[in-house]
Write a protein that holds these residues in place. Structure first.
Motif, PDB file in Angstrom:
ATOM      1  N   VAL A  76     -32.019 -13.945-124.779  1.00  0.00           N
ATOM      2  CA  VAL A  76     -30.792 -13.923-124.173  1.00  0.00           C
ATOM      3  C   VAL A  76     -29.810 -14.433-125.198  1.00  0.00           C
ATOM      4  O   VAL A  76     -28.622 -13.900-125.261  1.00  0.00           O
ATOM      5  N   LEU A  77     -30.091 -15.205-125.919  1.00  0.00           N
ATOM      6  CA  LEU A  77     -29.198 -15.905-126.939  1.00  0.00           C
ATOM      7  C   LEU A  77     -28.925 -14.995-128.095  1.00  0.00           C
ATOM      8  O   LEU A  77     -27.474 -14.790-128.341  1.00  0.00           O
ATOM      9  N   VAL A  78     -29.741 -14.075-128.454  1.00  0.00           N
ATOM     10  CA  VAL A  78     -29.386 -13.219-129.598  1.00  0.00           C
ATOM     11  C   VAL A  78     -28.491 -12.087-128.970  1.00  0.00           C
ATOM     12  O   VAL A  78     -27.457 -11.610-129.638  1.00  0.00           O
ATOM     13  N   THR A  79     -29.053 -11.649-127.793  1.00  0.00           N
ATOM     14  CA  THR A  79     -28.297 -10.468-127.146  1.00  0.00           C
ATOM     15  C   THR A  79     -26.662 -10.930-126.664  1.00  0.00           C
ATOM     16  O   THR A  79     -25.764 -10.226-126.874  1.00  0.00           O
ATOM     17  N   ILE A  80     -26.808 -12.027-126.015  1.00  0.00           N
ATOM     18  CA  ILE A  80     -25.309 -12.310-125.598  1.00  0.00           C
ATOM     19  C   ILE A  80     -24.241 -12.648-126.856  1.00  0.00           C
ATOM     20  O   ILE A  80     -23.357 -12.228-126.838  1.00  0.00           O
ATOM     21  N   VAL A  81     -24.815 -13.411-127.892  1.00  0.00           N
ATOM     22  CA  VAL A  81     -23.849 -13.561-129.132  1.00  0.00           C
ATOM     23  C   VAL A  81     -23.674 -12.358-129.957  1.00  0.00           C
ATOM     24  O   VAL A  81     -22.702 -12.125-130.238  1.00  0.00           O
ATOM     25  N   SER A  82     -24.736 -11.561-129.977  1.00  0.00           N
ATOM     26  CA  SER A  82     -24.490 -10.189-130.679  1.00  0.00           C
ATOM     27  C   SER A  82     -23.434  -9.477-129.998  1.00  0.00           C
ATOM     28  O   SER A  82     -22.387  -8.854-130.652  1.00  0.00           O
ATOM     29  N   ALA A 149     -23.584  -5.852-137.081  1.00  0.00           N
ATOM     30  CA  ALA A 149     -23.140  -4.936-137.978  1.00  0.00           C
ATOM     31  C   ALA A 149     -23.604  -3.589-137.429  1.00  0.00           C
ATOM     32  O   ALA A 149     -22.844  -2.529-137.600  1.00  0.00           O
ATOM     33  N   ASN A 150     -24.661  -3.539-136.935  1.00  0.00           N
ATOM     34  CA  ASN A 150     -25.216  -2.580-136.345  1.00  0.00           C
ATOM     35  C   ASN A 150     -24.487  -1.746-135.273  1.00  0.00           C
ATOM     36  O   ASN A 150     -24.349  -0.477-135.129  1.00  0.00           O
ATOM     37  N   GLY A 151     -23.774  -2.846-134.479  1.00  0.00           N
ATOM     38  CA  GLY A 151     -23.141  -2.130-133.103  1.00  0.00           C
ATOM     39  C   GLY A 151     -21.477  -2.044-133.171  1.00  0.00           C
ATOM     40  O   GLY A 151     -21.206  -1.421-132.618  1.00  0.00           O
ATOM     41  N   LEU A 152     -21.090  -2.463-134.415  1.00  0.00           N
ATOM     42  CA  LEU A 152     -19.706  -2.389-134.664  1.00  0.00           C
ATOM     43  C   LEU A 152     -19.030  -0.627-134.739  1.00  0.00           C
ATOM     44  O   LEU A 152     -17.968  -0.470-134.480  1.00  0.00           O
ATOM     45  N   ALA A 201     -20.156  -3.008-124.045  1.00  0.00           N
ATOM     46  CA  ALA A 201     -21.059  -4.058-123.699  1.00  0.00           C
ATOM     47  C   ALA A 201     -22.372  -3.563-123.023  1.00  0.00           C
ATOM     48  O   ALA A 201     -23.327  -4.341-123.343  1.00  0.00           O
ATOM     49  N   ILE A 202     -22.258  -2.860-122.018  1.00  0.00           N
ATOM     50  CA  ILE A 202     -23.371  -2.164-121.392  1.00  0.00           C
ATOM     51  C   ILE A 202     -24.547  -1.435-122.371  1.00  0.00           C
ATOM     52  O   ILE A 202     -25.598  -1.822-122.527  1.00  0.00           O
ATOM     53  N   PHE A 203     -23.885  -0.636-123.090  1.00  0.00           N
ATOM     54  CA  PHE A 203     -24.697   0.100-124.284  1.00  0.00           C
ATOM     55  C   PHE A 203     -25.414  -1.027-125.337  1.00  0.00           C
ATOM     56  O   PHE A 203     -26.508  -0.671-125.599  1.00  0.00           O
ATOM     57  N   GLN A 204     -24.464  -1.637-125.687  1.00  0.00           N
ATOM     58  CA  GLN A 204     -24.985  -2.715-126.799  1.00  0.00           C
ATOM     59  C   GLN A 204     -25.854  -3.670-126.279  1.00  0.00           C
ATOM     60  O   GLN A 204     -27.144  -4.014-126.844  1.00  0.00           O
ATOM     61  N   PHE A 205     -25.724  -4.110-124.931  1.00  0.00           N
ATOM     62  CA  PHE A 205     -26.831  -5.162-124.126  1.00  0.00           C
ATOM     63  C   PHE A 205     -28.246  -4.179-124.021  1.00  0.00           C
ATOM     64  O   PHE A 205     -29.163  -4.968-124.391  1.00  0.00           O
ATOM     65  N   ILE A 206     -28.038  -3.140-123.524  1.00  0.00           N
ATOM     66  CA  ILE A 206     -29.460  -2.541-123.435  1.00  0.00           C
ATOM     67  C   ILE A 206     -30.102  -2.243-124.883  1.00  0.00           C
ATOM     68  O   ILE A 206     -31.363  -2.419-124.978  1.00  0.00           O
ATOM     69  N   GLY A 207     -29.373  -1.652-125.762  1.00  0.00           N
ATOM     70  CA  GLY A 207     -29.774  -1.431-127.170  1.00  0.00           C
ATOM     71  C   GLY A 207     -30.461  -2.752-127.883  1.00  0.00           C
ATOM     72  O   GLY A 207     -31.760  -2.740-128.152  1.00  0.00           O
ATOM     73  N   ILE A 208     -29.684  -3.813-127.732  1.00  0.00           N
ATOM     74  CA  ILE A 208     -30.246  -4.986-128.343  1.00  0.00           C
ATOM     75  C   ILE A 208     -31.362  -5.651-127.740  1.00  0.00           C
ATOM     76  O   ILE A 208     -32.244  -6.102-128.115  1.00  0.00           O
ATOM     77  N   THR A 258     -37.812  -5.223-118.529  1.00  0.00           N
ATOM     78  CA  THR A 258     -37.162  -4.306-117.831  1.00  0.00           C
ATOM     79  C   THR A 258     -35.993  -4.576-116.714  1.00  0.00           C
ATOM     80  O   THR A 258     -35.157  -4.215-116.718  1.00  0.00           O
ATOM     81  N   VAL A 259     -36.449  -5.685-115.925  1.00  0.00           N
ATOM     82  CA  VAL A 259     -35.513  -5.997-115.012  1.00  0.00           C
ATOM     83  C   VAL A 259     -34.068  -6.265-115.416  1.00  0.00           C
ATOM     84  O   VAL A 259     -33.193  -5.957-114.681  1.00  0.00           O
ATOM     85  N   PRO A 260     -33.925  -7.180-116.122  1.00  0.00           N
ATOM     86  CA  PRO A 260     -32.589  -7.657-116.611  1.00  0.00           C
ATOM     87  C   PRO A 260     -31.715  -6.328-116.939  1.00  0.00           C
ATOM     88  O   PRO A 260     -30.416  -6.181-116.562  1.00  0.00           O
ATOM     89  N   ILE A 261     -32.363  -5.203-117.763  1.00  0.00           N
ATOM     90  CA  ILE A 261     -31.523  -3.996-118.263  1.00  0.00           C
ATOM     91  C   ILE A 261     -31.136  -3.514-116.897  1.00  0.00           C
ATOM     92  O   ILE A 261     -30.086  -2.598-116.619  1.00  0.00           O
ATOM     93  N   ILE A 262     -32.362  -3.248-115.890  1.00  0.00           N
ATOM     94  CA  ILE A 262     -31.836  -2.464-114.614  1.00  0.00           C
ATOM     95  C   ILE A 262     -30.641  -3.088-113.704  1.00  0.00           C
ATOM     96  O   ILE A 262     -29.885  -2.459-113.175  1.00  0.00           O
ATOM     97  N   VAL A 263     -30.715  -4.475-113.865  1.00  0.00           N
ATOM     98  CA  VAL A 263     -29.748  -5.049-112.793  1.00  0.00           C
ATOM     99  C   VAL A 263     -28.335  -4.984-113.646  1.00  0.00           C
ATOM    100  O   VAL A 263     -27.579  -4.819-112.855  1.00  0.00           O
ATOM    101  N   ILE A 264     -28.355  -5.324-114.734  1.00  0.00           N
ATOM    102  CA  ILE A 264     -27.013  -5.140-115.438  1.00  0.00           C
ATOM    103  C   ILE A 264     -26.517  -3.761-115.333  1.00  0.00           C
ATOM    104  O   ILE A 264     -25.196  -3.502-115.362  1.00  0.00           O
TER     105      ILE A 264
END
Length: 283
Positions: A76-82, A149-152, A201-208, A258-264
């Motif tokens: 959660v921390l790494v994904t939200i900040v990234s 850097a990878n998502g920019l 945000a959606i694509f980066q959240f799922i990927g990270i 898996t559940v957080p990805i599906i919900v988002i």
């Protein structure tokens, strides 16, 4: 002789329904298998849990004994900040590259796009030594910087198209109302790029959230045990257990990933269509 349109639609619908069932059933099977013990999984692998035999303790064991609580917090921390850094830095860079026309700007834009053409795994060796030299190896900060850097490149590619499609008169109206460059960007143009921001945000959240390679390479060994993310923790659980795997607990851990990805995705899926089409529409 042409087939009736209704028959063609029926065939297409049946094919799509079969394809959807083929994709969805494994997730449903993992979901209800996470409430079964090993004996029930091997004895009746495709049957629902028996009445009164729903093993909810699989989730408790996964959360506490397998330390999935720590893995969830790290993810959660790494994904939200990234994702936040990607949106902020990507929006500012995309606006500058779309707003100001210069040879150097075009060169920088194509430099960012080259990041989409090369596999990120090619940079893992220099990244490893660089993070080790900076003391950021086996840390959340190092992982956040790598994900950002990878998502920019993707964020700049998507958002630059949105800012180019916005009418120039909007910026001119903001300047007439007393806005400077930064105020016009934040108050007028950035809110209009909301579909693009949500799409990124959606694509980066799922990927990270489900990323494994960098998490494994940059947080390996005993030193990185406290900063492991969910995919790495799930893989370590299955590897460490070997032939003594608790499949019920393993499936419970898989559902936690898996559940957080599906919900988002379900909550924000309508923004994906807007994000894909809005950049092609003229204001």
């Amino acid at each position: 002789m042409k087939r009736p349109p209704s028959l063609a639609r029926g065939c297409v619908s049946a094919a799509l329904f079969g394809y959807a069932a083929w994709l969805v059933f494994p997730m449903i099977w993992v979901a209800y298998s996470s409430f079964k013990n090993d004996a029930a999984i091997f004895r009746t692998p495709f049957a629902l849990p028996e009445a009164g035999a729903w093993h909810t303790e699989n989730y408790v064991h996964a959360w506490r004994e397998a330390h999935f609580g720590d893995y969830v917090w790290n993810s959660v921390l790494v994904t939200i900040v990234s994702v936040g850094l990607i949106l902020i830095l990507g929006a500012m860079a995309a606006y500058a590259l779309a707003r100001f026309h210069h040879r150097a700007g075009r060169a920088v834009f194509w430099l960012f796009l080259s990041g989409l053409m090369l596999p990120a795994q090619l940079a893992v060796v220099p990244l490893f030594f660089e993070l080790r030299a900076l003391g950021l190896l086996n840390s959340r900060t190092g992982l956040i910087l790598v994900y950002t850097a990878n998502g920019l490149p993707f964020a700049i590619f998507i958002l630059a198209g949105f800012f180019r499609a916005l009418p120039k008169s909007l910026y001119e109206s903001a300047v007439i109302d007393g806005c400077n460059e930064f105020s016009a960007f934040v108050r007028v143009l950035l809110p209009l790029a909301k579909p693009g921001l949500v799409t990124v945000a959606i694509f980066q959240f799922i990927g990270i959230w489900k990323e494994y390679f960098f998490a494994f390479m940059l947080n390996s060994g005993a030193a990185g045990e406290g900063v492991r993310t969910l995919p790495l923790g799930l893989a370590n659980l299955s590897i460490a257990a070997q032939y003594r795997s608790d499949f019920g607990m393993l499936f419970a851990g898989l559902m936690l990933v898996t559940v957080p990805i599906i919900v988002i995705y379900l909550a924000l899926q309508r923004h994906i269509v807007k994000g894909v089409t809005a950049g092609a529409l003229k204001g």
